[in-house]
Each structure stands twice: as C-alpha cells, then as structure tokens.
Design a protein around this motif. Structure first.
Motif, PDB file in Angstrom:
ATOM      1  N   HIS A 105       0.823  -1.099   0.089  1.00  0.00           N
ATOM      2  CA  HIS A 105      -0.027   0.099  -0.081  1.00  0.00           C
ATOM      3  C   HIS A 105       0.915   1.214   0.059  1.00  0.00           C
ATOM      4  O   HIS A 105       1.063   1.987   0.899  1.00  0.00           O
ATOM      5  CB  HIS A 105      -1.032   0.163   1.068  1.00  0.00           C
ATOM      6  CG  HIS A 105      -1.527  -1.335   1.466  1.00  0.00           C
ATOM      7  ND1 HIS A 105      -2.904  -1.312   0.727  1.00  0.00           N
ATOM      8  CD2 HIS A 105      -1.668  -2.356   2.098  1.00  0.00           C
ATOM      9  CE1 HIS A 105      -3.340  -2.645   0.822  1.00  0.00           C
ATOM     10  NE2 HIS A 105      -2.755  -3.095   1.881  1.00  0.00           N
ATOM     11  N   GLY A 106       1.384   1.545  -1.166  1.00  0.00           N
ATOM     12  CA  GLY A 106       2.395   2.806  -1.206  1.00  0.00           C
ATOM     13  C   GLY A 106       3.716   2.132  -1.541  1.00  0.00           C
ATOM     14  O   GLY A 106       4.035   1.054  -1.709  1.00  0.00           O
ATOM     15  N   PRO A 107       4.850   2.988  -1.980  1.00  0.00           N
ATOM     16  CA  PRO A 107       5.964   2.743  -2.268  1.00  0.00           C
ATOM     17  C   PRO A 107       6.621   1.785  -1.199  1.00  0.00           C
ATOM     18  O   PRO A 107       6.505   1.967  -0.074  1.00  0.00           O
ATOM     19  CB  PRO A 107       6.971   4.115  -2.543  1.00  0.00           C
ATOM     20  CG  PRO A 107       5.863   4.920  -2.566  1.00  0.00           C
ATOM     21  CD  PRO A 107       4.428   4.445  -1.787  1.00  0.00           C
ATOM     22  N   THR A 108       7.243   0.465  -1.675  1.00  0.00           N
ATOM     23  CA  THR A 108       8.055  -0.159  -0.859  1.00  0.00           C
ATOM     24  C   THR A 108       9.238  -0.835  -1.403  1.00  0.00           C
ATOM     25  O   THR A 108       9.374  -0.938  -2.871  1.00  0.00           O
ATOM     26  CB  THR A 108       6.964  -1.895  -1.187  1.00  0.00           C
ATOM     27  OG1 THR A 108       5.681  -1.375  -0.616  1.00  0.00           O
ATOM     28  CG2 THR A 108       7.559  -2.818  -0.078  1.00  0.00           C
ATOM     29  N   GLU A 109      10.050  -0.881  -0.386  1.00  0.00           N
ATOM     30  CA  GLU A 109      11.548  -1.010  -0.781  1.00  0.00           C
ATOM     31  C   GLU A 109      11.711  -2.485  -1.334  1.00  0.00           C
ATOM     32  O   GLU A 109      11.102  -3.412  -0.408  1.00  0.00           O
ATOM     33  CB  GLU A 109      12.535  -0.781   0.155  1.00  0.00           C
ATOM     34  CG  GLU A 109      13.769  -0.946  -0.060  1.00  0.00           C
ATOM     35  CD  GLU A 109      14.891  -0.635   0.993  1.00  0.00           C
ATOM     36  OE1 GLU A 109      15.938  -0.953   1.080  1.00  0.00           O
ATOM     37  OE2 GLU A 109      14.422   0.329   1.930  1.00  0.00           O
TER      38      GLU A 109
END
Length: 127
Positions: A105-109
């Motif tokens: 849910h959003g930018p993820t590394e």
C-alpha cells in the motif's frame, strides 16, 4: 548472443535494434538496472532486463515491461531503481501488487531475491 526484448521477452538475432515480434526498441547502451525472472506460467525462468531507472509493469503494450496475462492491469505497478535501491509501487491495479506474499500500500523497498506478484504473475528481482 541473442538480444532479449525487455517488453515481450522475444529472443532476437544478435545486432537487432528492434524486436522482431513486438517492434519494441532493444536497449543496448542503457546501463543495466537489474532484471526480473518469471517464476511461473508459460514463460517461467525467462529473464527480462529493466532497461531504465523507472519501469512501468503492465498489460499495456507500451509498458516498459509488458505482461500479457489478463490478471495484470494495463499499468499495474511502477518499479524504480535509484543508485541500486529498488522500490515498487502499485498503480491502482485491480488485483493488487504483492511483495513476498504481502499486499503493498504505497512505495515499498525491494531487495534482490524478493518475489513480486502482479495478478497471477510471479517475478523475482535480481540486481
């Protein structure tokens, strides 16, 4: 050495500038940003180079990484490489984007070896 198309994974003859199957530009001079390996389906074990620092993964033929499966949205996810650090972000897809089995849910590394699922397609990141 055969030149694999980053969009459709077709193996083209050495020295080709455009893919014989989809017509996409083959990227020879671009620095390697890493690659994705298909972990399931008919194209299992195929590797796709990430030709630019920002890649759109999706079913749209104009996607940087084209995935033709119906479970993948036209513009499913954005994969970014910044100085060797990878992040992925879902672009409002219908079936979600998962990293190592967890919905994001959003930018993820991302790290080398992480499993990415877009719809029914499973990919492994290799840097």
């Amino acid at each position: 050495m055969l030149a694999m198309c980053p969009a459709c994974t077709h193996e083209n003859r050495p020295g080709a500038f455009f893919c014989a199957q989809c017509g996409g530009k083959l990227h020879f001079a671009a620095p390697k940003q890493g690659h994705l390996v298909r972990m399931n389906g008919a194209l299992q074990s195929r590797s796709v180079d990430l030709p630019s620092p920002v890649c759109i993964l999706g079913r749209d033929p104009d996607s940087t990484v084209h995935l033709s499966e119906e479970s993948v949205s036209k513009q499913h996810a954005r994969l970014t490489c910044d100085n060797g650090h990878f992040t992925i972000e879902d672009l409002g897809s219908s079936n979600g984007t998962f990293v190592n089995g967890r919905r994001i849910h959003g930018p993820t590394e991302l790290r080398t070896g992480d499993l990415i699922r877009l719809g029914a397609v499973i990919l492994k990141l290799e840097a």
